[in-house]
Write an enzyme that holds these catalytic residues in place. Structure first.
Site, short mmCIF file in Angstrom:
data_model
loop_
_atom_site.label_atom_id
_atom_site.label_comp_id
_atom_site.label_asym_id
_atom_site.label_seq_id
_atom_site.Cartn_x
_atom_site.Cartn_y
_atom_site.Cartn_z
CG LEU A 1 37.78 16.59 13.86
CD1 LEU A 1 36.94 17.25 12.77
CD2 LEU A 1 37.61 17.32 15.19
CG ASP B 1 34.22 12.23 30.20
OD1 ASP B 1 33.27 12.59 30.93
OD2 ASP B 1 34.83 11.15 30.37
CE1 TYR C 1 28.29 -7.47 47.34
CE2 TYR C 1 28.35 -7.08 44.98
CZ TYR C 1 27.75 -7.63 46.09
OH TYR C 1 26.60 -8.38 45.94
CD GLN D 1 30.21 5.08 28.97
OE1 GLN D 1 30.64 5.10 30.12
NE2 GLN D 1 30.66 5.90 28.04
C1 FAD Z 1 37.40 3.29 33.69
C2 FAD Z 1 36.24 4.24 33.67
C3 FAD Z 1 35.18 4.07 34.54
C4 FAD Z 1 34.12 4.96 34.54
N1 FAD Z 1 33.07 4.77 35.38
C5 FAD Z 1 32.03 5.62 35.34
C6 FAD Z 1 30.88 5.43 36.14
O1 FAD Z 1 30.79 4.49 36.91
N2 FAD Z 1 29.85 6.31 36.02
C7 FAD Z 1 29.90 7.37 35.15
O2 FAD Z 1 28.92 8.13 35.05
N3 FAD Z 1 30.96 7.57 34.41
C8 FAD Z 1 32.01 6.73 34.46
N4 FAD Z 1 33.06 6.93 33.67
C9 FAD Z 1 33.07 8.11 32.85
C10 FAD Z 1 32.20 7.96 31.62
O3 FAD Z 1 32.64 6.84 30.89
C11 FAD Z 1 32.31 9.25 30.84
O4 FAD Z 1 31.93 10.33 31.68
C12 FAD Z 1 31.42 9.26 29.60
O5 FAD Z 1 31.80 8.26 28.69
C13 FAD Z 1 31.49 10.61 28.93
O6 FAD Z 1 30.80 10.56 27.72
P1 FAD Z 1 31.28 11.44 26.48
O7 FAD Z 1 30.28 11.18 25.42
O8 FAD Z 1 31.52 12.81 26.91
O9 FAD Z 1 32.71 10.87 26.08
P2 FAD Z 1 33.14 9.41 25.57
O10 FAD Z 1 32.20 8.37 26.06
O11 FAD Z 1 34.57 9.27 25.97
O12 FAD Z 1 33.01 9.49 24.02
C14 FAD Z 1 33.91 10.21 23.22
C15 FAD Z 1 33.82 9.66 21.83
O13 FAD Z 1 34.57 10.52 20.95
C16 FAD Z 1 35.21 9.72 20.00
N5 FAD Z 1 36.34 10.50 19.46
C17 FAD Z 1 37.39 11.01 20.13
N6 FAD Z 1 38.18 11.71 19.31
C18 FAD Z 1 37.62 11.65 18.08
C19 FAD Z 1 37.99 12.16 16.80
N7 FAD Z 1 39.09 12.92 16.62
N8 FAD Z 1 37.19 11.90 15.74
C20 FAD Z 1 36.06 11.14 15.89
N9 FAD Z 1 35.69 10.63 17.09
C21 FAD Z 1 36.44 10.88 18.16
C22 FAD Z 1 35.63 8.48 20.76
O14 FAD Z 1 35.83 7.38 19.91
C23 FAD Z 1 34.46 8.28 21.70
O15 FAD Z 1 33.50 7.39 21.17
C24 FAD Z 1 34.13 6.05 33.66
C25 FAD Z 1 35.19 6.22 32.79
C26 FAD Z 1 36.24 5.32 32.78
C27 FAD Z 1 37.39 5.53 31.83
#
Ligand code: FAD
Length: 504
Positions: free
Chosen positions: A137, A290, A215, A112
């Protein structure tokens, strides 16, 4: 001291996969946006290592795919079960070889952090999409039907007020925006705790130079994933590590390699959840990624679904900004995406539980391809017909042009795919005999429509129409309407379909 006031049509909170894709797509639609992220660097852990075909289709259309393929990990697709890494395979799950018949894109294997950096470079290449890192924010309120937000520049502590017509909350699983709006998450929030350890070690003696996609190590119930070409890996094992236990010792124990030389890079406890927000939108605020849903990594659908959300939303915002979409179009974001969030949370929740109940089979409900591409939107901006449900549980994915479905992929004579046609405008697909529809499209007022004649003989069958029928596809590649047969008044029919599908 007076704070700066910045005005933007769209404020995007969060620069993960959802936020960056939103920025990229809005820019391509000619809509300005401001993306803020509190982080200065990319995500500290590799997190996801997979993006599925549908998300890659979106990135293909945006011209991002080649740069991602250039950094893709050369894995051997599939999963392998071993007692530990020293053992021979107990079982293998190997996907069928050859090109997918349903998509021009294979899934992508890249961590990622790498994925986000490529996406950020592309999103940042459009002047319409401003990206501000290290910007938090702090708070927001709705004012005059829009949003007034306070954003703090973390390095200087300087506050900026941002006035936006809409706000996309792409701020991740712990979304502060969702909490401030008081929107509940439905579904289990604790399907088991895991500890993720990222480390660097040379495991090629056990895995070869092209390791398997994943794995499963049955002695400990851990999963091992190769994340970066420079010998970086992660394990995720059930439960917390014992108090005071050295993570390097945990890795050696899980792998069954007591003398392994390794560097631990990070550890991260995390909890699997299968939840979807009760509401994906409230007034001018849209939840995406998410922030709107949390899936366990059975099938690795989190990043892909985050991108599907904003793909659904971006063209609708653009249609309203450019004056060919009504407000009802924006309401359809929640109507269309909430059921997909619930469906994915339910299915991946069951799949995750089954992994740990012993049979190791990831999906017994909808197949992964169906989860990824099979969802069918039903909303007031989709002109439904009497076709049966195209997304029944328990089936594999079959391409369908039933209204609401992703328009099927078909290779075209010039080597492109039908998927490449769906970008910024509505597209009316017809075969050669459908000239009356094309004449109608050429003179139809309202949203811009491109006409495309599909000369491939399979097209009418694949799209479920007669050779003189027509299919109207939205900019997000979902079928808005189709006419299985010709019409006595194609212009009126097309006009009605377009008015409905733009929320007029
Ligand atoms: C351990 C782990 C393993 C994972 N493995 C997988 C996998 O194998 N395959 C898969 O598809 N998904 C996986 N995921 C899930 C995947 O990482 C998420 O679904 C994905 O990152 C969602 O993207 P997003 O943009 O919605 O949120 P995020 O990637 O969480 O991005 C949210 C962003 O918002 C920012 N933010 C938050 N609050 C504020 C604020 N108040 N002001 C400004 N910025 C803010 C954060 O800094 C962050 O950059 C995994 C997650 C984890 C934790």
């Amino acid at each position: 001291m007076t704070s700066e006031l910045v005005e933007t049509p769209v404020l995007i909170v969060g620069g993960g996969p959802a936020g960056l894709t939103a920025s990229l797509l809005l820019s391509r639609h000619g809509v300005e946006s401001l993306l803020i992220d509190k982080r200065v660097t990319g995500s500290p852990l590799p997190r996801a290592r997979g993006v599925h075909s549908r998300a890659m289709e979106i990135l293909r259309v945006c011209g991002v795919e080649p740069d991602l393929r250039a950094v893709e990990l050369p894995i051997t697709p599939g999963a392998e079960w071993r007692v530990d890494l020293t053992g021979s395979p107990l079982r293998e799950d190997v996907p069928s070889a050859g090109r997918s018949p349903v998509s021009p894109c294979e899934g992508l294997s890249v961590s990622q952090d790498v994925f986000e950096s490529v996406l950020r470079d592309h999103a940042g290449g459009y002047p319409a999409g401003r990206l501000r890192r290290g910007a938090l924010l702090e708070s927001f309120r709705t004012v005059d039907g829009g949003v007034l937000a306070t954003v703090t520049e973390q390095a200087s502590g300087r506050a900026t007020h941002v006035r936006a017509r809409w706000m996309i909350a792409a701020d991740g699983a712990r979304s502060g925006v969702r909490r401030q709006l008081g929107i509940a998450m439905n579904g289990p929030d604790d399907l088991g705790r895991q500890t993720m350890i990222a480390f660097r070690a040379d495991l090629t003696g056990r895995t070869g130079a092209r390791p398997r996609g994943i794995y499963f190590l049955t002695a400990t119930g851990a999963a091992l994933i190769w994340t970066h070409a420079d010998d970086r890996w992660v394990i995720s094992q059930p439960g917390p590590t014992a108090a005071g236990e050295d993570p390097a010792t945990v890795v050696r124990r899980v792998l069954g390699l007591p003398d392994l030389t390794l560097d631990v890079l990070a550890t991260n406890p995390w909890t699997a959840a299968a939840q979807s927000a009760a509401q994906f939108a409230r007034g001018p605020v849209f939840l995406a990624g998410d922030a709107a849903h949390r899936f366990p990594p059975a099938g690795a659908t989190g990043v892909s679904a985050a991108m599907h959300d904003v793909h659904n939303l971006a063209w609708k915002i653009a249609a309203v900004v450019h004056g060919h979409g009504g407000e009802k179009l924006l309401d359809s974001y929640a109507t269309e995406r909430e059921p997909v969030g619930r469906r994915n949370a339910d299915e991946t929740g069951i799949a995750w539980t089954r992994i740990f109940s012993g049979d190791g089979a990831p999906f017994r409900g909808r197949s992964l391809a169906q989860l990824d591409m099979g969802y069918q939107y039903t909303s007031p901006v989709i002109v439904g017909d009497a076709s049966p449900d195209a997304d029944p549980p328990g089936a594999d994915y079959h391409q369908s042009a039933t209204p609401g479905c992703r328009a099927p992929h078909l290779w075209l004579a010039d080597g492109s795919s039908t998927i490449d046609l769906f970008d910024r405008r509505f597209v009316l697909l017809t075969a050669e005999p459908g000239h009356a529809w094309r004449d109608a499209a050429a003179s139809c007022p309202g949203a811009p429509v491109d006409s495309h004649v599909v000369t491939e003989a399979q097209w009418p069958d694949l799209y479920g129409v007669a050779p003189d029928g027509a299919v109207l596809v939205r900019p997000d590649g979902h079928v808005a309407w189709r006419s299985v047969t010709p019409s006595t008044d194609p212009k009126a029919d097309l006009k009605t379909a377009l008015t409905t599908s733009t929320g007029g």
